[in-house]
Each structure stands twice: as C-alpha cells, then as structure tokens.
Design an enzyme around this catalytic site. Sequence first.
Site, PDB file in Angstrom:
ATOM      1  N   TYR A 164       6.977   1.132   0.562  1.00 22.24           N
ATOM      2  CA  TYR A 164       5.631   1.328   0.084  1.00 22.24           C
ATOM      3  C   TYR A 164       4.542   1.449   1.165  1.00 22.24           C
ATOM      4  O   TYR A 164       4.777   1.047   1.918  1.00 22.24           O
ATOM      5  CB  TYR A 164       5.185  -0.025  -0.868  1.00 22.24           C
ATOM      6  N   SER A 165       3.987   2.718   0.913  1.00 23.41           N
ATOM      7  CA  SER A 165       3.013   2.913   1.975  1.00 23.41           C
ATOM      8  C   SER A 165       1.985   1.947   1.984  1.00 23.41           C
ATOM      9  O   SER A 165       1.616   1.351   0.934  1.00 23.41           O
ATOM     10  CB  SER A 165       2.283   4.024   1.399  1.00 23.41           C
ATOM     11  N   CYS A 345       0.814  13.106   0.015  1.00 24.52           N
ATOM     12  CA  CYS A 345       1.766  12.010  -0.337  1.00 24.52           C
ATOM     13  C   CYS A 345       1.574  11.643  -1.709  1.00 24.52           C
ATOM     14  O   CYS A 345       0.563  11.751  -2.317  1.00 24.52           O
ATOM     15  CB  CYS A 345       0.728  10.561   0.359  1.00 24.52           C
ATOM     16  N   GLU A 385       4.728  12.894   2.852  1.00 21.01           N
ATOM     17  CA  GLU A 385       5.788  11.747   2.483  1.00 21.01           C
ATOM     18  C   GLU A 385       5.659  11.594   1.098  1.00 21.01           C
ATOM     19  O   GLU A 385       4.680  11.173   0.477  1.00 21.01           O
ATOM     20  CB  GLU A 385       4.993  10.399   3.070  1.00 21.01           C
ATOM     21  N   TYR A 387       7.948  10.642  -2.834  1.00 19.25           N
ATOM     22  CA  TYR A 387       8.995   9.917  -3.043  1.00 19.25           C
ATOM     23  C   TYR A 387       9.377  10.037  -4.580  1.00 19.25           C
ATOM     24  O   TYR A 387       8.400  10.735  -5.254  1.00 19.25           O
ATOM     25  CB  TYR A 387       8.647   8.438  -2.702  1.00 19.25           C
TER      26      TYR A 387
END
Length: 387
Positions: A164-165, A345, A385, A387
């Site tokens: 988790y960012s 992101c 980044e 996901y």
Amino acid sequence: MSHSAVSQQAATAVSVSVGNERSLRRSVFKHNNSISFNTKSSWSSSLALNQKTTTTIRDARRYTSTTTLCMSVQQASSSKVSVSPIELEDPSDPPLNLYKPKDSYTAKIVSVERVVGPKAPGETCHIVIDHDGNLPYWEGQSYGVIPPGENPKKPGAPHNVRLYSIASTRYGDFFDGKTASLCVRRAVYYDPETGKEDPSKNGVCSNFLCDSKPGDNIQITGPSGKVMLLPENDPNATHIMIATGTGVAPYRGYLRRLFMEDVPNYGFKGLAWLFLGVANTDSLLYDDEFSKYLKDHPDNFRFDKALSREEKNKKGGKMYVQDKIEEYSDEIFKLLDNGAHIYFCGLKGMMPGIQDTLKRVAEERGESWDAKLSQLRKNKQWHVEVY
Ligand code: FAD
C-alpha cells in the site's frame, strides 16, 4: 468512543493534551463530520479529511476519553505546521525493507475513516497506523501489510504481503514521525452472473484494513519503493502527478510536504500539478486539503479533476484522466521539455489510455513518442507505480 458519542460532540471544542514539553496545546473540534485541529496557523480549519459521510473518530493510541482528543504537535512557526523529529531529514538515502515478511513489525491501528461519500461506488478508507517511530519512510514509499490468517494456497503459511502506498509524509498525520497513513479501497467481488456480492471472494487484506479497529495489531513490512520518491534537489521543479482513485495516496504525502509542513531547509517554489480521476464528486479523495493548497498557493499548485460518471469529454464520452491530460497537453509537453517530473499512480488499467493519448499528442506535434519516452526515462523524469 461510540459513534453516537462522537456525533453528540459536534462543534464542541475539546482540550488536547500534548506529548512533550515543547509541544503546544491545540483544540480539536468535531463538526459537520470533519475533524479539524485548531492552531494559530492557517491550517486551523483545514486539516480535516474530506469526510462526506458520518464517520466515527476512533483512535486507540492517543484518544482516550470521550471528550478529549489528544494530539502531539508543535506550534507552527509560520503558516506551515512544525514537524519533528527533524532528524528524519538527515539520512541521504531512503529507508528500505527495515522489516521483512518473516520478521514483520507489529504496529497498531490508530483510526479507520471512510473518506468517500454515499454516492461513491465502493468504499475507500483513510487508515492511520502507529509505528511509534520504528518504521520510518519517505514520501512515495509503500508499506507491506500481512493480513491475519492462513494463506489458502499454502496451508499453514501466512498470507502474502500486500503493498500500500503511504499517504502521509514521513512525519505522519500528527507531525511527530510516529504514524503512517494508508488510503485503501475495499476490494469487493460481485458475481458477474447474478450481480450480487460474494463475500467469500472479497479481497482479504483491503477488507481486513477497512474493518480494523483502533488498537488492533497489524503486521507491516517495508518500507519499499524508490520509483515514486519526490526528487528534492531543485525547489523550483515541476511535478505533474497523475492519479486514479487510491493512486492519489503518494501525492497526498508529497503535497503535505510541499505546502503544509514546515520542513527544515526545503522551501518549495516550483509547480505541483495534480490530475485526479475518480468516478464522481463523492469519490474525490482529500479534496479539502487540495482545495486549500489551491487557495493558498495559486502560483504553485494546480488541480484538475476528471469525474468519469459525471462529466463528458469533448467527444461526448466519459471524462477520464487522459482527457484532462489531452486538454492541457501543450503545457504538459512544454513542462516535460523543461525537465518536469511526471508521476502515474493507480490501477494498471489507467496506463494504456494515457500512453495512447500522449503518443497521439506527440505525433500531432510532429514528435516521436517512443523517443520522448526513452528520454524522459533516461532523465529520471518518468515515475510509474501502478497495480
Ligand atoms: P486479494 O485477496 O488479494 O484479492 C484480489 C482480488 O481478487 C480482489 O478484487 C478479490 O475480490 C478478487 N478475488 C478473490 N477471490 C476471487 C475468486 N475466487 N475469483 C475471482 N476474484 C477473486 N491498494 C489500495 O487500495 N491503496 C493503495 O494505496 C495501494 N497501493 C499499492 C501500491 C503498490 C506498489 C501495489 C503493488 C499495490 C497497491 N495496492 C493498493 C493494491 C493492494 O496491494 C492490493 O492488491 C489490494 O488491496 C487487493 O488486495 P486484497 O488482499 O484486498 O485482495
């Protein structure tokens, strides 16, 4: 504290005790479902999370009575908020993998707040975690979380780590270097045939996090990641931040560092430009914070939203973040040519549409996107980044 106890305290000023001698007292108000920390700084009314629904304040670590919320914060010396310990600025390299899956750190949940409104599709929570200063990180890094229970694919073994960012700065939401915050979307599974939720297939870790309670233990690994670190060598730099949904997490950290915190030896004078794509107004994340930066730093902050279910793009289709990028493509390309950093992101699915748009814009400008992209990568201006 029960939900109703909190609700009854609406608009009631409560005393705040502080962690150390040097810290000054602040008042905390609960009003209109938002928490604000009342200091002399210009942040007095705007440190609130953007809570559009009724939320419960739950904080096991510091908040102990029904009438008192405790917060350890030093008085702001300027319009920005003071942070400590400033030794967190000292290392020349970011902390990396201080805790690993086989030797994770046991942290504690401080609070879990739903941060989207009732009309948002799905639920997103802002989760504050107490690491007591033992798991330092830099803005843009991620924590790993190991949910409790057994890995169904490896009986007897723990679950795999989920990343988790981190959505706070290294000083955390309480500016004391002891907490980290995550912005987590609950993964819910809907059966494609019946359209009904199938709880047996809901995401393990996101549901654990969104359902957790203050004081619960949480196994953390990390911090990890270097791709999304905020380059700080040039205070006049331009940072173009593109996010979908929870992808905004690292940018919340960046922007607090750039505009909210009184960080020693780092006065940002450049441009931060945030593009945020979400479904609708109720899905906007941290909107109060971002709106305040717009008001206070109009020359240094720009904020463009793409609300896919509420707005139309120029072709009459849904407004996605790439449509906003296209709208400002001339400026964006000029800024990139002048050395701007660009960050992406959020969900993986955002990238193809964005890349197609950038490629088309480059071609319209008579440029080769492939050549431009490899130059941006080479210059370390391109940060992804997803996901
Ligand atoms: P899992 O249990 O891993 O399940 C994954 C998905 O599969 C879920 O949607 C679940 O509903 C579905 N599923 C489960 N069983 C079945 C089945 N039998 N059939 C079909 N589908 C099934 N997420 C955030 O919310 N915020 C962040 O800031 C964030 N940052 C990230 C940063 C990085 C670098 C990375 C790599 C990921 C990040 N993520 C973030 C994603 C996060 O790591 C998790 O992947 C996410 O929360 C889902 O994990 P989970 O354990 O809840 O779901």
